[in-house]
Design a protein around this motif. Structure first.
Motif, mmCIF file in Angstrom:
data_model
loop_
_atom_site.group_PDB
_atom_site.id
_atom_site.type_symbol
_atom_site.label_atom_id
_atom_site.label_comp_id
_atom_site.label_asym_id
_atom_site.label_seq_id
_atom_site.Cartn_x
_atom_site.Cartn_y
_atom_site.Cartn_z
ATOM 1 N N ASP A 279 0.841 -1.210 0.000
ATOM 2 C CA ASP A 279 0.000 0.000 0.000
ATOM 3 C C ASP A 279 0.870 1.250 0.000
ATOM 4 O OD1 ASP A 279 -2.325 -1.517 0.185
ATOM 5 O OD2 ASP A 279 -2.324 -1.479 2.383
ATOM 6 N N ILE A 280 1.922 1.228 0.822
ATOM 7 C CA ILE A 280 2.792 2.413 0.919
ATOM 8 C C ILE A 280 3.460 2.672 -0.423
ATOM 9 C CG2 ILE A 280 4.802 3.413 2.080
ATOM 10 C CD1 ILE A 280 4.054 1.683 4.549
ATOM 11 N N ILE A 281 3.924 1.593 -1.078
ATOM 12 C CA ILE A 281 4.574 1.760 -2.380
ATOM 13 C C ILE A 281 3.579 2.333 -3.398
ATOM 14 C CG2 ILE A 281 5.688 0.542 -4.308
ATOM 15 C CD1 ILE A 281 6.897 -1.342 -2.141
ATOM 16 N N LYS A 282 2.341 1.850 -3.344
ATOM 17 C CA LYS A 282 1.296 2.377 -4.244
ATOM 18 C C LYS A 282 1.109 3.869 -4.035
ATOM 19 C CE LYS A 282 -1.590 -1.494 -4.986
ATOM 20 N NZ LYS A 282 -2.649 -2.248 -4.311
ATOM 21 N N LYS A 283 1.089 4.300 -2.773
ATOM 22 C CA LYS A 283 0.918 5.726 -2.472
ATOM 23 C C LYS A 283 2.090 6.526 -3.021
ATOM 24 C CE LYS A 283 -1.957 5.892 1.702
ATOM 25 N NZ LYS A 283 -2.821 7.056 1.420
ATOM 26 N N LEU A 284 3.314 5.982 -2.847
ATOM 27 C CA LEU A 284 4.504 6.687 -3.327
ATOM 28 C C LEU A 284 4.464 6.804 -4.848
ATOM 29 C CD1 LEU A 284 7.233 5.072 -1.065
ATOM 30 C CD2 LEU A 284 6.441 7.449 -1.013
ATOM 31 N N LYS A 285 3.974 5.758 -5.485
ATOM 32 C CA LYS A 285 3.895 5.764 -6.948
ATOM 33 C C LYS A 285 2.987 6.879 -7.450
ATOM 34 C CE LYS A 285 3.767 1.992 -9.875
ATOM 35 N NZ LYS A 285 3.464 0.575 -10.168
ATOM 36 N N ARG A 286 1.931 7.133 -6.663
ATOM 37 C CA ARG A 286 0.965 8.158 -7.082
ATOM 38 C C ARG A 286 1.562 9.550 -7.080
ATOM 39 N NH1 ARG A 286 -4.013 5.503 -4.511
ATOM 40 N NH2 ARG A 286 -3.005 5.749 -2.948
ATOM 41 N N VAL A 287 2.530 9.790 -6.180
ATOM 42 C CA VAL A 287 3.106 11.140 -6.121
ATOM 43 C C VAL A 287 4.456 11.217 -6.843
ATOM 44 C CG1 VAL A 287 1.912 11.757 -4.000
ATOM 45 C CG2 VAL A 287 4.167 10.701 -3.859
ATOM 46 N N GLU A 288 4.823 10.148 -7.533
ATOM 47 C CA GLU A 288 6.099 10.137 -8.258
ATOM 48 C C GLU A 288 6.045 11.176 -9.384
ATOM 49 O OE1 GLU A 288 6.756 6.428 -10.180
ATOM 50 O OE2 GLU A 288 8.920 6.700 -10.287
ATOM 51 N N ARG A 289 7.118 11.954 -9.500
ATOM 52 C CA ARG A 289 7.173 13.010 -10.508
ATOM 53 C C ARG A 289 7.838 12.473 -11.775
ATOM 54 N NH1 ARG A 289 10.362 17.345 -11.340
ATOM 55 N NH2 ARG A 289 11.954 16.437 -10.018
ATOM 56 N N ALA A 290 7.247 12.807 -12.915
ATOM 57 C CA ALA A 290 7.852 12.358 -14.179
ATOM 58 C C ALA A 290 9.180 13.092 -14.394
ATOM 59 C CB ALA A 290 6.905 12.655 -15.327
ATOM 60 N N HIS A 291 10.152 12.416 -14.935
ATOM 61 C CA HIS A 291 11.447 13.028 -15.232
ATOM 62 C C HIS A 291 11.908 12.468 -16.578
ATOM 63 C CE1 HIS A 291 15.721 13.814 -15.081
ATOM 64 N NE2 HIS A 291 15.492 14.656 -14.081
ATOM 65 N N PRO A 292 12.426 13.339 -17.433
ATOM 66 C CA PRO A 292 12.751 12.871 -18.795
ATOM 67 C C PRO A 292 13.786 11.742 -18.850
ATOM 68 C CG PRO A 292 13.547 15.116 -18.410
ATOM 69 C CD PRO A 292 12.641 14.780 -17.271
#
Ligand SMILES: [Mg+2]
Length: 350
Positions: free
Chosen positions: A27-40
């Motif tokens: 669950d924690i990893i899922k939450k972190l994935k949601r706020v992950e910022r795209a980077h080129p």
């Protein structure tokens, strides 16, 4: 008014706290994935065995993985020693590079340990690291040291490389693909149980020694993983760190597919078969076997079977990929079919 708002806030934070307490690692990893910022430069970020990054060479990508090991949670000096712990700490990270089909290149090690351990711990720990380092041709390039109050903390980061068009992700499985696993399963769980019962690797023989070895000194499947990637055999891959039942769910989630596996075909370690009351459960949920779980499109299966070059580890066909609506299923020898629940290791599940 103010006290009313405070009460509301209090209630909300209590709810959040309660929710937070029930969060699993997944669950924690899922939450972190949601706020992950795209980077080129990031091709794949959180959620696979390694992050995949652009490199200066356009045809290659950089792989990055990291692991944190904490005394009494991830290891126990009653069962292992600093030398074997050094070997395992690097091996488990190399296993994540293997799961992408990559070649490991460099690693860093950060350690926290109490002052009293400087003499007994550091030397043998680094000797253990260096044994694995030589075998897999990786170079130690740095790290950090800190004094810790009582327990040992180990954090290792490994960088590796792979060909950009050949990296194998967790997300590539398609319905109809066959599911394979390398080696045998359950050995590490059986090894841990034997250690808890007082067996020690120095005095063990035969299958007991084998199981203790699987738990204490796992061998990352780097050559097999690379071969599967370089020959474009596997459509998806993950290493088995949490246990087949849990890691199969990780792979299915990332690929948006379901899976059907056959209990009879699971390659159970001989010690597990001989010494466990429930050998299948140990093989499905045990974890830390560090074998590879991968899928092969039907079109590749013949080429895979004819050209797989290794005697060790062998590979076993354990099932096939189905539509995600059908979920993850296990079929027993007598024809009974059940949902396969993710019952492997999760750090925060209660
Ligand atoms: Mg992994």
């Amino acid at each position: 008014m103010r006290s009313f708002r405070n009460k509301k806030q209090e209630a909300r934070s209590k709810r959040q706290e309660a929710r937070g307490k029930n969060l699993s690692e997944a669950d924690i990893i899922k939450k972190l994935k949601r706020v992950e910022r795209a980077h080129p430069a990031v091709i794949r970020g959180i959620g696979d065995d390694c992050a995949v990054l652009k490199s200066l060479n356009k045809n290659e990508v950089l792989l990055c993985t990291t692991d944190l090991l904490i005394e009494k949670i991830d290891f126990d000096f009653a069962f292992t020693d600093p030398y074997r712990l050094g070997m395992k700490s690097l091996a488990v990270n190399l296993s994540d590079i293997a799961a992408m089909g990559g070649a490991p290149l460099y690693y860093t090690v950060s350690l926290g340990f109490p002052r009293e351990l400087v003499g007994d711990f550091v030397g043998p720990f680094y000797r253990g690291l260096r044994r694995v380092e030589r075998k897999f041709n990786v170079a130690l390039i740095g790290g950090d040291l800190s004094r810790a109050p009582s327990d040992v903390f180990i954090s290792i980061t490994v960088l590796g490389k792979a060909q950009r068009d050949k990296v194998v992700y967790r997300s590539g499985a398609k319905p109809g693909d066959l599911i394979f696993v390398t080696g045998t399963l359950g050995g590490s769980a059986t090894g841990l149980r034997l250690l808890k019962e007082g067996h020690r690797i120095e005095d063990a023989e035969g299958i007991i020694h084998q199981a203790l070895r699987t738990h204490l000194c796992p061998v990352p499947r780097v050559a097999a993983g690379r071969w599967l990637a370089e020959h474009k055999i596997a459509s998806s891959m993950i290493d088995l760190s949490d246990g087949l039942s849990t890691d199969l769910h990780h792979l299915c989630e990332e690929s948006h597919v379901g899976a059907q596996i056959y209990a009879d075909q699971i390659p159970i370690a001989s010690a597990t078969r001989a010494l466990e009351d429930a050998p299948l459960a140990a093989a499905l949920d045990g974890g830390e076997d560090f074998e590879l779980l991968f899928t092969v499109p039907e079109n590749n299966v013949k080429r895979f079977r004819q050209s797989y070059p290794f005697r060790k580890p062998p590979t076993t066909h354990i099932g096939h990929v189905i539509n995600w609506r059908e979920g993850v299923q296990i079929t027993y020898g007598d024809g009974r079919q059940k949902k396969l629940l993710p019952q492997g290791y999760d750090h925060f599940k209660t």
